[in-house]
Enzyme design. Structure first.
Site, short mmCIF file in Angstrom:
data_model
loop_
_atom_site.label_atom_id
_atom_site.label_comp_id
_atom_site.label_asym_id
_atom_site.label_seq_id
_atom_site.Cartn_x
_atom_site.Cartn_y
_atom_site.Cartn_z
N ASP A 32 43.14 3.69 58.31
CA ASP A 32 41.79 3.04 58.44
C ASP A 32 41.07 4.04 59.04
O ASP A 32 41.23 4.84 60.02
CB ASP A 32 42.04 1.92 59.59
CG ASP A 32 40.63 1.13 59.24
OD1 ASP A 32 39.59 1.55 59.58
OD2 ASP A 32 40.90 -0.05 59.15
N ASN A 88 42.29 -11.06 56.66
CA ASN A 88 41.16 -11.80 56.95
C ASN A 88 40.37 -12.26 55.59
O ASN A 88 40.30 -11.62 54.57
CB ASN A 88 40.11 -11.13 57.87
CG ASN A 88 40.61 -10.53 59.02
OD1 ASN A 88 41.26 -11.32 59.78
ND2 ASN A 88 40.18 -9.43 59.40
N GLN A 95 36.63 -10.71 57.57
CA GLN A 95 36.18 -9.86 56.55
C GLN A 95 34.98 -9.22 56.43
O GLN A 95 33.98 -9.96 56.37
CB GLN A 95 36.73 -10.62 55.23
CG GLN A 95 36.84 -9.96 54.09
CD GLN A 95 37.25 -10.41 52.83
OE1 GLN A 95 37.36 -11.78 52.75
NE2 GLN A 95 37.97 -9.95 51.76
N HIS A 101 42.90 -6.93 51.61
CA HIS A 101 43.70 -5.96 52.20
C HIS A 101 44.26 -6.63 53.39
O HIS A 101 44.07 -7.68 53.93
CB HIS A 101 42.64 -4.89 52.60
CG HIS A 101 41.39 -5.15 53.42
ND1 HIS A 101 40.38 -5.94 52.90
CD2 HIS A 101 41.37 -5.08 54.71
CE1 HIS A 101 39.66 -6.08 54.03
NE2 HIS A 101 40.05 -5.51 55.07
N HIS A 103 45.71 -5.35 57.11
CA HIS A 103 45.87 -4.42 58.33
C HIS A 103 47.20 -4.43 58.91
O HIS A 103 47.70 -5.29 59.20
CB HIS A 103 44.82 -4.83 59.38
CG HIS A 103 43.40 -4.87 59.04
ND1 HIS A 103 42.52 -3.85 59.28
CD2 HIS A 103 42.76 -5.82 58.29
CE1 HIS A 103 41.23 -4.13 58.81
NE2 HIS A 103 41.24 -5.16 58.26
#
Length: 136
Positions: A32, A88, A95, A101, A103
């Site tokens: 990230d 999310n 989100q 996606h 995490h």
């Protein structure tokens, strides 16, 4: 299908350089760019799906085994003390990029509280009504 306006489509498909830690035919996993903790990574499908509701069942079935594989590897390598796997859907749920996606967030003792929430209380009747409306 890819979305030419989606930053995560570009990252997942190598159109923008990033820090890739895993890749297969369906997914790219990157560190990230704005991590919550050391090693925070994102599982990105190479095709564009805005959220879990759009994600095909066959890809959804591949996400959790991949998350488990990566979480195990990251825990071993980073020596973290715990792990969050977070996904999310929708702005109200946190989100911010509308490309599905997941995490992968290594957690460390004495690290920041990044996922805290308050707990709500419901009466027995409210719980029964909620259960009744959700039961499949």
């Amino acid at each position: 299908m890819k979305d030419s306006d989606c930053i995560f489509c570009k990252l997942a498909n190598g159109d923008i350089p990033t820090n890739v830690i895993y890749e297969d035919d369906d997914f790219t996993v990157i560190l990230d760019a704005s991590p919550a903790t050391k090693g925070h990574a994102l599982i990105l499908p190479k095709e564009h799906y805005a959220n879990i509701y759009e994600l095909p069942d066959d890809l959804a079935a591949k996400v959790m085994p991949l998350a488990k594989k990566l979480a195990s590897h990251m825990t071993e390598v980073l020596h973290c003390d715990g792990f969050n796997i977070v996904q999310n859907n929708g702005e109200v749920a946190g989100q911010t990029v509308f490309h599905f996606h997941v995490h992968l967030i290594p957690r460390y003792k004495n690290g920041p509280d990044i996922l805290g929430w308050s707990h709500e209380s419901f009466t027995d009747e409210e719980i029964a009504a909620i259960r009744g409306s959700l039961k499949m």
